[in-house]
Design a protein around this motif. Sequence first.
Motif, PDB file in Angstrom:
ATOM      1  N   UNK A 178       8.015   6.057  -8.664  1.00  0.00           N
ATOM      2  CA  UNK A 178       7.483   6.283  -7.328  1.00  0.00           C
ATOM      3  C   UNK A 178       6.250   5.425  -7.093  1.00  0.00           C
ATOM      4  N   UNK A 179       6.067   4.951  -5.864  1.00  0.00           N
ATOM      5  CA  UNK A 179       4.883   4.126  -5.582  1.00  0.00           C
ATOM      6  C   UNK A 179       3.609   4.917  -5.810  1.00  0.00           C
ATOM      7  N   UNK A 180       2.574   4.260  -6.300  1.00  0.00           N
ATOM      8  CA  UNK A 180       1.326   4.982  -6.570  1.00  0.00           C
ATOM      9  C   UNK A 180       0.669   5.447  -5.287  1.00  0.00           C
ATOM     10  N   UNK A 181       0.287   6.715  -5.250  1.00  0.00           N
ATOM     11  CA  UNK A 181      -0.400   7.250  -4.091  1.00  0.00           C
ATOM     12  C   UNK A 181      -1.809   6.683  -4.002  1.00  0.00           C
ATOM     13  N   UNK A 182      -2.303   6.599  -2.781  1.00  0.00           N
ATOM     14  CA  UNK A 182      -3.661   6.108  -2.579  1.00  0.00           C
ATOM     15  C   UNK A 182      -4.677   7.059  -3.192  1.00  0.00           C
ATOM     16  N   UNK A 183      -5.692   6.472  -3.775  1.00  0.00           N
ATOM     17  CA  UNK A 183      -6.769   7.251  -4.373  1.00  0.00           C
ATOM     18  C   UNK A 183      -8.027   7.122  -3.521  1.00  0.00           C
ATOM     19  N   UNK A 184      -8.994   7.992  -3.824  1.00  0.00           N
ATOM     20  CA  UNK A 184     -10.283   7.980  -3.118  1.00  0.00           C
ATOM     21  C   UNK A 184     -10.083   8.008  -1.597  1.00  0.00           C
ATOM     22  N   UNK A 185      -9.225   8.913  -1.154  1.00  0.00           N
ATOM     23  CA  UNK A 185      -8.929   9.039   0.273  1.00  0.00           C
ATOM     24  C   UNK A 185     -10.091   9.740   0.962  1.00  0.00           C
ATOM     25  N   UNK A 186     -10.596   9.099   1.999  1.00  0.00           N
ATOM     26  CA  UNK A 186     -11.758   9.628   2.729  1.00  0.00           C
ATOM     27  C   UNK A 186     -11.486   9.578   4.226  1.00  0.00           C
ATOM     28  N   UNK A 187     -12.246  10.371   4.978  1.00  0.00           N
ATOM     29  CA  UNK A 187     -12.276  10.266   6.436  1.00  0.00           C
ATOM     30  C   UNK A 187     -13.502   9.444   6.809  1.00  0.00           C
ATOM     31  N   UNK A 211       7.874  15.415  -1.408  1.00  0.00           N
ATOM     32  CA  UNK A 211       9.215  15.209  -1.950  1.00  0.00           C
ATOM     33  C   UNK A 211       9.305  13.756  -2.400  1.00  0.00           C
ATOM     34  N   UNK A 212      10.482  13.155  -2.245  1.00  0.00           N
ATOM     35  CA  UNK A 212      10.639  11.750  -2.620  1.00  0.00           C
ATOM     36  C   UNK A 212      10.355  10.805  -1.468  1.00  0.00           C
ATOM     37  N   UNK A 213       9.797  11.315  -0.385  1.00  0.00           N
ATOM     38  CA  UNK A 213       9.501  10.478   0.785  1.00  0.00           C
ATOM     39  C   UNK A 213       8.063   9.978   0.720  1.00  0.00           C
ATOM     40  N   UNK A 214       7.915   8.669   0.756  1.00  0.00           N
ATOM     41  CA  UNK A 214       6.594   8.038   0.713  1.00  0.00           C
ATOM     42  C   UNK A 214       6.409   7.191   1.966  1.00  0.00           C
ATOM     43  N   UNK A 215       5.192   7.213   2.488  1.00  0.00           N
ATOM     44  CA  UNK A 215       4.894   6.507   3.724  1.00  0.00           C
ATOM     45  C   UNK A 215       3.664   5.621   3.526  1.00  0.00           C
ATOM     46  N   UNK A 249       3.257   1.388  10.497  1.00  0.00           N
ATOM     47  CA  UNK A 249       3.749   2.406   9.577  1.00  0.00           C
ATOM     48  C   UNK A 249       5.058   1.964   8.929  1.00  0.00           C
ATOM     49  N   UNK A 250       5.221   2.367   7.680  1.00  0.00           N
ATOM     50  CA  UNK A 250       6.453   2.096   6.943  1.00  0.00           C
ATOM     51  C   UNK A 250       6.824   3.322   6.136  1.00  0.00           C
ATOM     52  N   UNK A 251       8.114   3.450   5.887  1.00  0.00           N
ATOM     53  CA  UNK A 251       8.607   4.479   4.976  1.00  0.00           C
ATOM     54  C   UNK A 251       9.013   3.784   3.686  1.00  0.00           C
ATOM     55  N   UNK A 252       8.464   4.240   2.576  1.00  0.00           N
ATOM     56  CA  UNK A 252       8.738   3.601   1.289  1.00  0.00           C
ATOM     57  C   UNK A 252       9.917   4.299   0.625  1.00  0.00           C
ATOM     58  N   UNK A 253      11.084   3.707   0.780  1.00  0.00           N
ATOM     59  CA  UNK A 253      12.293   4.232   0.160  1.00  0.00           C
ATOM     60  C   UNK A 253      12.802   3.171  -0.787  1.00  0.00           C
ATOM     61  N   UNK A 254      12.841   3.469  -2.068  1.00  0.00           N
ATOM     62  CA  UNK A 254      13.130   2.449  -3.080  1.00  0.00           C
ATOM     63  C   UNK A 254      14.542   2.592  -3.622  1.00  0.00           C
ATOM     64  N   UNK A 282      10.568   0.058   1.298  1.00  0.00           N
ATOM     65  CA  UNK A 282       9.887  -0.065   2.578  1.00  0.00           C
ATOM     66  C   UNK A 282      10.828  -0.318   3.753  1.00  0.00           C
ATOM     67  N   UNK A 283      10.810   0.612   4.669  1.00  0.00           N
ATOM     68  CA  UNK A 283      11.516   0.505   5.940  1.00  0.00           C
ATOM     69  C   UNK A 283      10.465   0.614   7.031  1.00  0.00           C
TER      70      UNK A 283
END
Length: 544
Positions: free
Chosen positions: A18-27, A127-131, A146-151, A314-315
């Motif tokens: 699975x693609x690595x999720x973003x870290x250090x997420x801030x507003x 789930x297995x859905x990554x954006x 925006x993209x949907x990351x489907x591998x 990526x879609x």
Amino acid sequence: MSLTLLLLLLPSISICYNPPLSENVKMVVVYGKPLEFCANPEKSEENWANCLQQCWKQWDCVVVSQLSDGCEYFKIQEIQKVLKLDSSSGHKVGIKISLPTNTCPRDTEPPPLFGNVSSSLIITDGSDNYYKSEITETSDTWNFNYSMLKCLTDIPESYTLLNGTYSGQRYQMNLTSPFYPGETFFMRGKTPTYGNQFTISFVKFPEKDFALHIRLYFGYKSLNTTDISVWKNDKVVDLVNDKVNPYGCEEDFVIRINATNTVVFIYMNDYPVLQYTLEPTVPMSEITNIVINDSGHSYQQVTLYYIGWTGICEISLPTNTCPRGDTDPPPLFGNVSSSLIITDGSDNYYKSQITETSSSWDFNNCIHKCLTDIPENYDSLEGTYTGNRYQMNLTSPFYPGEMFFIKGKTPKYRNQVSISFVKFPEKDYALHIRLYFGYGNLNSTDITVWKNDVEVTERTVENQTNPYGCEEDFEIRINATNTVAYIYMNDYPVIQYTLEPTVPLWDITNFVINDSNLPDQQVTLYYIGWTGICEYVPLGANTI
């Protein structure tokens, strides 16, 4: 390093990393106002601090906008542009981004990009859905795509045949993301005829670091084995040879390759898996390309049906339409159709168009199909070019591996024909072939290179064989590597010609037949073309 042939027959497996999720997420709070967005965003009467906290916690919230009596939330696809404002406006928005560290950057560069060209946020719904939400900016706005990351997870059940026999040519796939531990490469094709070989390389360019280089022999140098090696800066670091090659000649095969940080596993059909210890100074995670037949020698041959890996993802999600809940359900969200142009990471491009009926979604799929040779059915040019030149403009570069082809009839006695690969307006002739048919009492072939309309004499080759007679049907094909051109005249022995590096073939703008417009330059043309002539061709329709 060592390589072990495992005793157990392990199944061919594929791990989707699975693609690595973003870290250090801030507003990040800036002065701005939603400019292009979907109607009726979710609203709240909470205070601003709670609004920021809520957007940060909600996985698909990307922007929150402050209102006089609360705030409104914008999810993925619900906002396309934010207008930049200054403090005098009093309008604030919070934008969710991923920072390089857990602390906010200094104010030397303005938020939210802090001097970067763009910022990407990779999130999941659990789930297995990554954006992916990507932010860029203009002088007036921040823009969201925006993209949907489907591998891919393995070779698809239905795929478009590459149908390419790579004889003395290499096939190169560019990676758009790292080959992380757990990723899987997969390849399907047919092995070459006896006396040849093919290679699979995981390479970092321009360093020429080969994290993994696999060579399978099929009678080349009387070998029928597999070698595995690692190269750093184009120099061999480790070589393990004389391992089993389980395939015969002209046999269908499937090869899968995946790895941990330290060990690679090579699966060849249902044969015992090969395990190989990687070199830590040449990590797989840094490769930029997967290359088949890296050297491009004539003995490197393979027929490819399919090649891919789990990093093909990526879609793109539309930014000009809004998801509208149950009133306009996905995937078309009320639109008549939706088209998607994608690539498998190599030179193959596909277009998928979705339409719908009351009971199904219908898919019309096309491939950006290029010529591979003279078509069986073609419209004959039927042109006799007597003292006139024929010129074809190229719409894309003549890269190494491209093929030019021409079909026609040779001239009468005491004439000649020329074929030129030219860059205009410089008048650089990367390749200039002249066939004599009694002109000047010659019946031979000359090959030259010209730079700025001046002959590069050290590249001139004269008095080569002209295999054709007068008024005889002919077919000529020409392709090249970076350094050598191969000229095929019907079934006669191929002519090899060393190219001039200062006049590269990929810079040419035109193919020209009979360049000089002299009355002694004559030829009858039936067909002329090359592998850069492409169009979208239907693959057939599918319904779900």
